[in-house]
Design a protein around this motif. Structure first.
Motif, PDB file in Angstrom:
ATOM      1  N   SER A   1     -11.130  36.098  12.848  1.00 43.52           N
ATOM      2  CA  SER A   1     -11.307  35.866  14.276  1.00 43.52           C
ATOM      3  C   SER A   1     -11.193  34.377  14.530  1.00 43.52           C
ATOM      4  O   SER A   1     -11.960  33.587  13.981  1.00 43.52           O
ATOM      5  N   SER A   2     -10.265  34.009  15.378  1.00 48.06           N
ATOM      6  CA  SER A   2     -10.024  32.570  15.537  1.00 48.06           C
ATOM      7  C   SER A   2     -11.046  31.899  16.453  1.00 48.06           C
ATOM      8  O   SER A   2     -11.162  30.687  16.462  1.00 48.06           O
TER       9      SER A   2
ATOM     10  N   TYR B   1     -13.878  35.745   1.473  1.00 45.97           N
ATOM     11  CA  TYR B   1     -14.771  36.116   2.575  1.00 45.97           C
ATOM     12  C   TYR B   1     -13.858  36.545   3.717  1.00 45.97           C
ATOM     13  O   TYR B   1     -12.935  35.828   4.089  1.00 45.97           O
ATOM     14  N   LYS B   2     -14.106  37.732   4.205  1.00 44.34           N
ATOM     15  CA  LYS B   2     -13.180  38.321   5.181  1.00 44.34           C
ATOM     16  C   LYS B   2     -13.700  38.203   6.613  1.00 44.34           C
ATOM     17  O   LYS B   2     -13.146  37.518   7.451  1.00 44.34           O
ATOM     18  N   LEU B   3     -14.812  38.900   6.865  1.00 40.90           N
ATOM     19  CA  LEU B   3     -15.281  39.068   8.242  1.00 40.90           C
ATOM     20  C   LEU B   3     -15.781  37.772   8.852  1.00 40.90           C
ATOM     21  O   LEU B   3     -15.816  37.624  10.064  1.00 40.90           O
ATOM     22  N   VAL B   4     -16.198  36.842   8.018  1.00 39.47           N
ATOM     23  CA  VAL B   4     -16.730  35.585   8.558  1.00 39.47           C
ATOM     24  C   VAL B   4     -15.649  34.513   8.640  1.00 39.47           C
ATOM     25  O   VAL B   4     -15.929  33.385   9.045  1.00 39.47           O
TER      26      VAL B   4
ATOM     27  N   THR C   1     -28.554  15.299  -0.673  1.00 41.99           N
ATOM     28  CA  THR C   1     -27.437  14.601  -0.056  1.00 41.99           C
ATOM     29  C   THR C   1     -26.987  15.443   1.138  1.00 41.99           C
ATOM     30  O   THR C   1     -26.566  16.587   0.967  1.00 41.99           O
ATOM     31  N   PRO C   2     -27.113  14.905   2.362  1.00 41.22           N
ATOM     32  CA  PRO C   2     -26.707  15.689   3.533  1.00 41.22           C
ATOM     33  C   PRO C   2     -25.195  15.883   3.523  1.00 41.22           C
ATOM     34  O   PRO C   2     -24.462  14.926   3.695  1.00 41.22           O
ATOM     35  N   ASP C   3     -24.750  17.109   3.316  1.00 41.35           N
ATOM     36  CA  ASP C   3     -23.308  17.358   3.219  1.00 41.35           C
ATOM     37  C   ASP C   3     -22.744  17.591   4.607  1.00 41.35           C
ATOM     38  O   ASP C   3     -22.452  18.726   5.008  1.00 41.35           O
ATOM     39  N   LEU C   4     -22.572  16.503   5.333  1.00 41.31           N
ATOM     40  CA  LEU C   4     -22.082  16.610   6.706  1.00 41.31           C
ATOM     41  C   LEU C   4     -20.609  16.971   6.740  1.00 41.31           C
ATOM     42  O   LEU C   4     -20.119  17.531   7.721  1.00 41.31           O
ATOM     43  N   GLY C   5     -19.911  16.639   5.663  1.00 42.39           N
ATOM     44  CA  GLY C   5     -18.508  17.032   5.589  1.00 42.39           C
ATOM     45  C   GLY C   5     -18.341  18.544   5.641  1.00 42.39           C
ATOM     46  O   GLY C   5     -17.344  19.065   6.154  1.00 42.39           O
ATOM     47  N   ALA C   6     -19.329  19.255   5.140  1.00 43.80           N
ATOM     48  CA  ALA C   6     -19.236  20.715   5.133  1.00 43.80           C
ATOM     49  C   ALA C   6     -19.272  21.298   6.541  1.00 43.80           C
ATOM     50  O   ALA C   6     -18.795  22.410   6.768  1.00 43.80           O
ATOM     51  N   ILE C   7     -19.833  20.553   7.492  1.00 44.98           N
ATOM     52  CA  ILE C   7     -19.804  21.039   8.880  1.00 44.98           C
ATOM     53  C   ILE C   7     -18.358  21.218   9.323  1.00 44.98           C
ATOM     54  O   ILE C   7     -17.957  22.279   9.818  1.00 44.98           O
ATOM     55  N   ALA C   8     -17.567  20.166   9.107  1.00 48.34           N
ATOM     56  CA  ALA C   8     -16.162  20.233   9.513  1.00 48.34           C
ATOM     57  C   ALA C   8     -15.425  21.326   8.748  1.00 48.34           C
ATOM     58  O   ALA C   8     -14.594  22.048   9.315  1.00 48.34           O
ATOM     59  N   VAL C   9     -15.734  21.462   7.473  1.00 50.87           N
ATOM     60  CA  VAL C   9     -15.067  22.501   6.670  1.00 50.87           C
ATOM     61  C   VAL C   9     -15.438  23.897   7.180  1.00 50.87           C
ATOM     62  O   VAL C   9     -14.573  24.752   7.368  1.00 50.87           O
ATOM     63  N   LEU C  10     -16.727  24.112   7.429  1.00 52.65           N
ATOM     64  CA  LEU C  10     -17.172  25.445   7.878  1.00 52.65           C
ATOM     65  C   LEU C  10     -16.608  25.789   9.258  1.00 52.65           C
ATOM     66  O   LEU C  10     -16.260  26.946   9.520  1.00 52.65           O
ATOM     67  N   LYS C  11     -16.516  24.797  10.125  1.00 52.85           N
ATOM     68  CA  LYS C  11     -15.958  25.060  11.453  1.00 52.85           C
ATOM     69  C   LYS C  11     -14.482  25.479  11.338  1.00 52.85           C
ATOM     70  O   LYS C  11     -13.980  26.205  12.184  1.00 52.85           O
ATOM     71  N   ARG C  12     -13.823  25.030  10.297  1.00 50.85           N
ATOM     72  CA  ARG C  12     -12.408  25.362  10.103  1.00 50.85           C
ATOM     73  C   ARG C  12     -12.243  26.699   9.386  1.00 50.85           C
ATOM     74  O   ARG C  12     -11.348  27.459   9.663  1.00 50.85           O
ATOM     75  N   GLU C  13     -13.150  26.964   8.433  1.00 53.95           N
ATOM     76  CA  GLU C  13     -12.999  28.153   7.584  1.00 53.95           C
ATOM     77  C   GLU C  13     -13.617  29.405   8.186  1.00 53.95           C
ATOM     78  O   GLU C  13     -13.202  30.508   7.875  1.00 53.95           O
TER      79      GLU C  13
END
Lengths: 354, 354, 354, 354
Positions: free
Chosen positions: C78-79, C70-73, C269-281
């Protein structure tokens, strides 16, 4: 790292290699391939051993670095499937091997009734749990040593080989609150021809290590079940624990994995694809347990057929003389008639596909 | 609620029942069972209809309330497996049906080369994707209408039936940025004998509804793939969408589910257990797609055998004349020789187990 | 590949770069960073473009190859987190944004009652489904266009922004069997300020492409929900479909994943860990939907707090004036009082952790 | 079945009830509620005890049948969360409790360096594994008894409480091949204030039973980790094994579950939703291990905050003085500075939400 000795290697040359390995603080396992060539698997931290070091020794044919994290159980280590012998029975060979019996041992009548039928069907191995790891502390926990003795009777009367489960408990506590004198491991090793490690204990690495050490001498085969959510890699590493600690006679057994499916359809998801993967990745025989995988009798026949078609070397099936009143998992036990049909049709598929 | 008419029911009696159903604001579907008896499935909110109401009508044999959330596709509704005919081809009948072809259509030479081989093998149905839903926007998205026309050629030259995938896109956008005039659904319905709905669209209920309505008249069969993480219940409810909206000719197709396994071993986990479950729960034919389930060519043969042993009524397999250079999923395409072996051995297992 | 223009790049230099990109048959997207520098994201097969080719152009500061699929996102592109504006509302900025409303629109009284309360609480965005993709064809399928008009009323009366779901259906079929004239996509785009794509349609790539093209001009934000079993990679690639096809205003929304857990404890299952991952990726704002994730009202408060603590930029919550009689998912709707407490405490956590 | 004695029940009345329970062949556990009332939990097969039988005894206030399969650990049994005391430390009370330390003990310098920092931060409990169950037999297996002695030093020098893991191994085998004299369980019980049972052993029911019996007298708390794929029901039943066998001081600890997610994003999926479920279903304190759940240091802070916001009573965190060179799981260890920030912000959230 695997060292293939040449066919002409002398015992002295072999000893020189082995002593050199030891001098690095490394340990090894020797495997006698079907070709008559010795394979030496080296274990431990090899970072100080230079690439190509052993290649130049006399009597060494070739040296292979194994890229898989599981070494001794991998196809890289040995390209032929290991054939495990229990007297005249060959596991992993041309013939499909069926093991059958009740989930839990209940009483003498039950054990001998089932043993007789299993024997009459020509099934060589009887299963039956004396020590039962149960999800609830309030469920039936098994007969313990008394049950093992009944299995001994079944062996004696019907010439059956016995497989039963070892658990991590040091000393089983009986229904009346008394403790058995010897450990569960010791008892199970004594009374069985093949030792089962259940899915719940697949990652009890202490148990695996201890079991391998205790059977280092008698080399009794160990049937290791895959944990309900262990990856294939972790499953093979658990098998590696057994082999690396001294007992190479390991049978891999799949029994279904946990997925998002609702339990009313399938207790577990039978991961039949893993049969094909394990046959490709590992040199060990691969079994399948259709009873736990399905959880319901009505699917056991079809899943048994599928497992054999997928390449399984054997099946371990729950059967009961009176499923409706079984103390454990009655709904997944097949009747005698169903067992006979499974045996016959499975043999036909094995003959068809090889 | 299912109303079984009696064998002797007159057309007038039947009309009376139907008009009564409509008077409650309910709709219905009529199924002509193999026994020659009409079954009337009633849909809608039946809370205002008293238990036993229809039992007393003339011409009614019995009335059954269906307990499953999926009604028309359940075994409760019809105990016989539905046989779907495409000209002389029977899907869901005694013979195993194989469909084969490339993942994606690429060019005329590829399509006709594969078509010829598929035909020579005696495989009746050719698959091939003209519209490709791809996980990345940067991957090959398919030939579109141009590809469909090639499939038309394959049908003409080799007498093959055609199955190809419909997607939810209104109008396909070609590589040169132009838009196709007619919708993807319309094009696919026109050019195919069997319409495929892919796993990614299994829960696109709008698409399912629209597709069923558009094929209400021609009744072209729809092969519905299970979503990668849909439960068996949700899969059957998706099939129910198609049947309840007017097209009863639905083929269920399994293609592997997503589990915790590492992808390098299996792209998906082939849920072969679901074959047995679906055969028990549903009256629809059940297919298996070993190519997507495994993801690697080396496992396709074994998983195909397992699927047939588990009771699948057919297989849909990816094959390619040049797997190494395929534009999509080449690593899971089998060669012509492998396809022949799968066909022969699968037929033998079907003959063996019935 | 991302080209960072230098601060001093002239319009002519920029044009030269863009025309060169086109000459390779590649397309591009321009992103105006917060630093005032233009970033040019190049899309397509870049194998024929030599490493370092663009580096030497005048006005080019640096060239970065993006290693993610995934490029643009991606954060590589973009940092800074993208801030999406809807009039004066900033999504992805310093303030937490809450959206609330019923699962399904039911009637005017319900819509306006809830709208009034949402407005009084100071919640800026109202949610409500007019087109409802339901697992069973026999469940309530939504009010369609009539519902959208009620949302329009809520916007007018209370100054709320509106978010509602678009589905893949071309033309909604009303309860009375009539077809809506305009497509679902067209209607939803017209009546909403933010367009929601539901979890079931996350992999309906045709829908994503079409939606992005239809909103290329008005750039209305799209809130994209993660499919119940899509990996994080596939979720980001779905977002990439939207951005690469012309609409960069994408909000990622998590709503729970399917696991082995029994549904009676947690619907997903609320995947709250993915919030942190998405904010990083990713550089996109990340929302969480506690209502679908939990499935039970009693857990919504705690999971909302956890989501904000994990870094979510906003919450989308189901609320109802009369949960016990809701036509859809009543058991997961919170009451007005619970909504107020969630809003207040969530804001406090956001203030505490930033 | 739970018998609530009345406040005025005399010791004689209580004895009468207990002797009656025994006369049915049933066993019991007495829990002293915060209200000063005795609760008697009866275990065993109660099918022969008539509904209402105990209700009529003097001194009995009320009798409640527990509908959950887990009895003693359920909220039905006791509506208040159990507070577990280790000297002056309260676990499950108002204050959040943090435990921190290295994954594996490595040498004296490492243990005491970390202990000093943990102490300086005001963290009351130090963790550190002396016996390490590792997925590969070729990985570091822990210091064994030597490591436990270092923990003893840390306790002495810095006044820290010690938590360390017990495994199912009877006798640890040291690096030099010698066997430890006493069993792993005995050693761990001796040297720890809180005993940890790891995720891999959650279903080693023999181990749980044995551990509960060995700690029946000293009642040392046991922190039980959830297996990587155990359902919430199975987790609570494992806790029930401990309580029913004599040790009621059990802390539940979540550490992430196995899902379909790719490991490069999250080692496990942190099931933070289960915190809310466990707080509702069980009367035991609930902890969270963010280090194993995330697998990557960069996510530990956010997931720690989320866990506390979700209602966790405590955190157990891996920290290391030199993460880059840690012998085990270095990539998930936080630095001292990160640990301080976690501690401070977690306390603030606890204070905010209660």
């Amino acid at each position: 790292m695997i060292i293939h000795l040449s066919k002409e290697a002398t015992p002295e040359q072999k000893q020189t290699v082995l002593r050199k390995i030891e001098s690095f603080g490394l340990s090894y396992q020797i495997s006698h391939g079907t070709t008559g060539i010795d394979l030496i698997g080296i274990m431990g931290d090899m970072s100080s051993v230079e690439e190509g070091f052993f290649q130049e020794f006399d009597g060494v044919d070739k040296v292979i670095r194994i890229s898989r994290p599981y070494k001794l159980v991998s196809r890289e280590f040995s390209s032929a499937t290991k054939i495990i012998k229990v007297d005249d029975l060959e596991i992993g060979g041309r013939e499909l091997v069926i093991m059958a019996g009740p989930c839990a041992l209940e009483n003498e009548r039950q054990v001998l009734t089932i043993a007789e039928y299993v024997h009459e069907l020509g099934i060589p191995v009887m299963r039956g749990g004396a020590y039962k790891p149960r999800t609830s502390p309030y469920n039936y926990q098994g007969m313990g040593l008394t049950g093992l003795k009944l299995l001994g009777k079944a062996r004696e009367q019907f010439g059956l080989k016995i497989i039963t489960e070892a658990t991590g408990q040091h000393h089983h506590i009986c229904d009346d609150g008394t403790k058995e004198e010897r450990s569960v491991l010791e008892n199970v090793i004594d009374y069985s021809d093949i030792i089962q490690v259940g899915a719940r204990n697949m990652k009890s690495y202490g148990l695996l290590q201890e079991l391998a050490i205790l059977t280092k001498e008698n080399q009794k085969p160990i049937l290791l079940k895959r944990g309900e959510a262990s990856t294939i890699k972790d499953f093979l590493l658990a098998a590696e624990y057994l082999v690396a600690n001294g007992n190479p006679n390991v049978i891999l057994c799949l029994r279904g994995i946990r997925t998002f499916e609702e339990e009313k359809f399938q207790r577990y998801t039978p991961d039949l694809g893993a049969i094909a993967v394990l046959k490709r990745e590992s040199n060990l025989p691969v079994f399948f347990d259709p009873s736990h995988a399905c959880g319901y009798r009505s699917n056991v026949y079809r899943i048994s057929m599928a497992a054999v078609a997928a390449g399984a070397d054997g099946l371990i099936i729950e059967t009961h003389n009176d499923p409706a009143n079984a103390l454990c998992d009655g709904e997944q036990c097949v009747s005698n008639d169903q067992l006979k049909k499974i045996k016959d049709d499975a043999a036909a598929i094995r003959a068809l596909l090889g």
